[in-house]
Each structure stands twice: as structure tokens, then as C-alpha cells.
Design a protein around this motif. Sequence first.
Motif, mmCIF file in Angstrom:
data_model
loop_
_atom_site.group_PDB
_atom_site.id
_atom_site.type_symbol
_atom_site.label_atom_id
_atom_site.label_comp_id
_atom_site.label_asym_id
_atom_site.label_seq_id
_atom_site.Cartn_x
_atom_site.Cartn_y
_atom_site.Cartn_z
ATOM 1 N N LEU A 247 0.832 -1.210 0.000
ATOM 2 C CA LEU A 247 0.000 0.000 0.000
ATOM 3 C C LEU A 247 0.867 1.261 0.000
ATOM 4 O O LEU A 247 0.569 2.239 -0.695
ATOM 5 C CB LEU A 247 -0.921 -0.012 1.230
ATOM 6 N N GLY A 248 1.956 1.226 0.776
ATOM 7 C CA GLY A 248 2.868 2.375 0.818
ATOM 8 C C GLY A 248 3.475 2.672 -0.536
ATOM 9 O O GLY A 248 3.630 3.838 -0.917
ATOM 10 N N GLY A 249 3.815 1.626 -1.292
ATOM 11 C CA GLY A 249 4.380 1.829 -2.628
ATOM 12 C C GLY A 249 3.411 2.534 -3.552
ATOM 13 O O GLY A 249 3.780 3.473 -4.259
ATOM 14 N N LEU A 250 2.153 2.104 -3.513
ATOM 15 C CA LEU A 250 1.146 2.743 -4.364
ATOM 16 C C LEU A 250 0.934 4.203 -3.959
ATOM 17 O O LEU A 250 0.827 5.095 -4.812
ATOM 18 C CB LEU A 250 -0.177 1.966 -4.271
ATOM 19 N N LEU A 251 0.879 4.463 -2.645
ATOM 20 C CA LEU A 251 0.677 5.835 -2.174
ATOM 21 C C LEU A 251 1.835 6.741 -2.583
ATOM 22 O O LEU A 251 1.630 7.871 -3.049
ATOM 23 C CB LEU A 251 0.519 5.841 -0.650
ATOM 24 N N ILE A 252 3.057 6.244 -2.403
ATOM 25 C CA ILE A 252 4.228 7.053 -2.774
ATOM 26 C C ILE A 252 4.234 7.340 -4.272
ATOM 27 O O ILE A 252 4.508 8.462 -4.717
ATOM 28 C CB ILE A 252 5.527 6.322 -2.358
#
Length: 296
Positions: A247-252
Motif C-alpha cells: 500500500l505504501g508503494g502505491l501511495l508514494i
Amino acid sequence: MSDLLRDLFPLVWSGMITGCLYALGALGLVMIFKSSRVVNFSHGNVAGFAAFLIYGFSSGMILELSWGAAVLLAVLAVIAIAFVTYAVISPLVFESDLTATIATLGIGLVAQGATLLIFGADIVSLDLPVPRFSMSVLGLFITGYDLTVLAVAVVTIGALFFVIDHTKLGIAFRAISENPFAAEVCGLNLRSVHLFSWIVAAVLGVVGALLIVPTTFLSVTTVAAFMLQAFAAAVIGGFGSLPGSLLGGLLIGILMNLFTFYVSPEFSSTFLLGVILLALNIFPNGILERVGGTRV
């Protein structure tokens, strides 16, 4: 307002595609941290070395192989590097997490130095054999590269979660991630699981590097710079949660894309640092932290 929305959706789409690559890098970092509590700062440089190996094996600089054979040979080389790396730092892992983490900085410098020594400082082009087409769907400009990244990321991440959820090695990985002492008392081999996570992380790094290079030229620092965003994704995900890092990768990916377009690309690194600091203050244990519970 309509112009804003017209730009917004394509930016979110392209941010998601880039975010898939950040997620692959972040998953590699989190795999190692969950099993051995080591932040692997050599991740980017080793993945960059692998990308240069593929270039060398396929361009005639070292060998003149087909693209698939070059990738396979580079993956085998990176697995061997992961094996040697863990053999070097494994005594430190059991002595001090901090010392082992610092040691990875040295390994990263060695990988960067080896890249410069073998391939030089020139910027090269590494093509990815993807279907070359584009189409417009609901206002989104979708290319063959986008679909390739999405497909490879889904298959790779799906395979990783299947192994972790449904195999004995995955169960051992989860047990050691939660309580290494209890897992060792129960007979699990910590070193085997550590090595498993280092090898998986190395392969994830190669996949991420291969997919990010076609959007830019390959230099000694290209993949290492890409891994900074992957590191931010791991921080947002909590550095101990595989779904969180995804999820963090998509948000970044989405946030960086929006900031670069609407504000300024020159301050993207500053923005990234601000996002990391904000995430650490609001979600110190990750964006998927369970309120009032324990984190797995």
C-alpha cells in the motif's frame, strides 16, 4: 475544475504503475527486516548491479545472449551475491542489528564500486521487450509498458504472498518474524529463513530494476535513487508489514506523481522526506497499524 480532473486521473494511473515498482522494492526491504531486523541499505546498489549485468550479458559487452537468458543469468548471479552477502553479515546479525545494518552500507558501496569497475560511469540504455501499443480508455492513456508492469507486479507479489501463506518455508518466515527466540526453540533454523528472505529480496530488486529502467537511462545511481522511494514506501507501510509496504508503494507513486506535476519536480526529494516525517509522526508503526492490538 474539469481541467484539474482531466489531468488528475491519468496522473493517478501513472502513479499507480510507478507505485507497483516501489512496492516491489519495499517488499524486498521488509522481507529482510521482518526476518532479521536488518535494514538492507545495499538493496538498490545490488539491484542496479544486476541491471548492468543484464545489459552486459545481452549487449555483447560481456556476452551476447538473448534477453531471457541474460535475465536468468543475472538472477542467478544476484542469488549468489545474496548468499555471499548473508554469509558475510550473518555473524553480525546475531550480535547487533545496528552493526549488521551499517555493514550493508559497505556492501552497497562494494556493489557500486564493482559496477563502476566493470561497466564504467557511462549512461546506457536497456530496453525491455514489452508490447509496444497504446490506447485510450476512459480518458486514461494506457501503454503496453503499463500493462506489463501491472501484470508482472501482480504475478510476482501474488506468488510471494502464496509462498508466505501456504508453504512450510513461509510459515517458518512468519514464525521467526513474530518471535525468533520461540521459533528457534521450536526447532526452526533462523539462518535458513534469513537466507530465504535475502534471496527473495534480491530477486524482487532485479524485477523492480528491470521494470524501472525503460522509463529512464541506466546509470550507476539510477536504481539506488529508485530505491529511496521504495524505502519511503516501506516506512509508510511500517517496515514490518508486507501488505503495508504494498500500500505504501502505491501511495508514494501517486503522491510523487501529483506533486511533480502540480508543484515542482525540483523539490520532489524534499517532498519525499516530508512524507516520511509525516508518516512517522502519524503512523509510527505503519499505515495498517491495528489500533489497540499487536502488529504482525
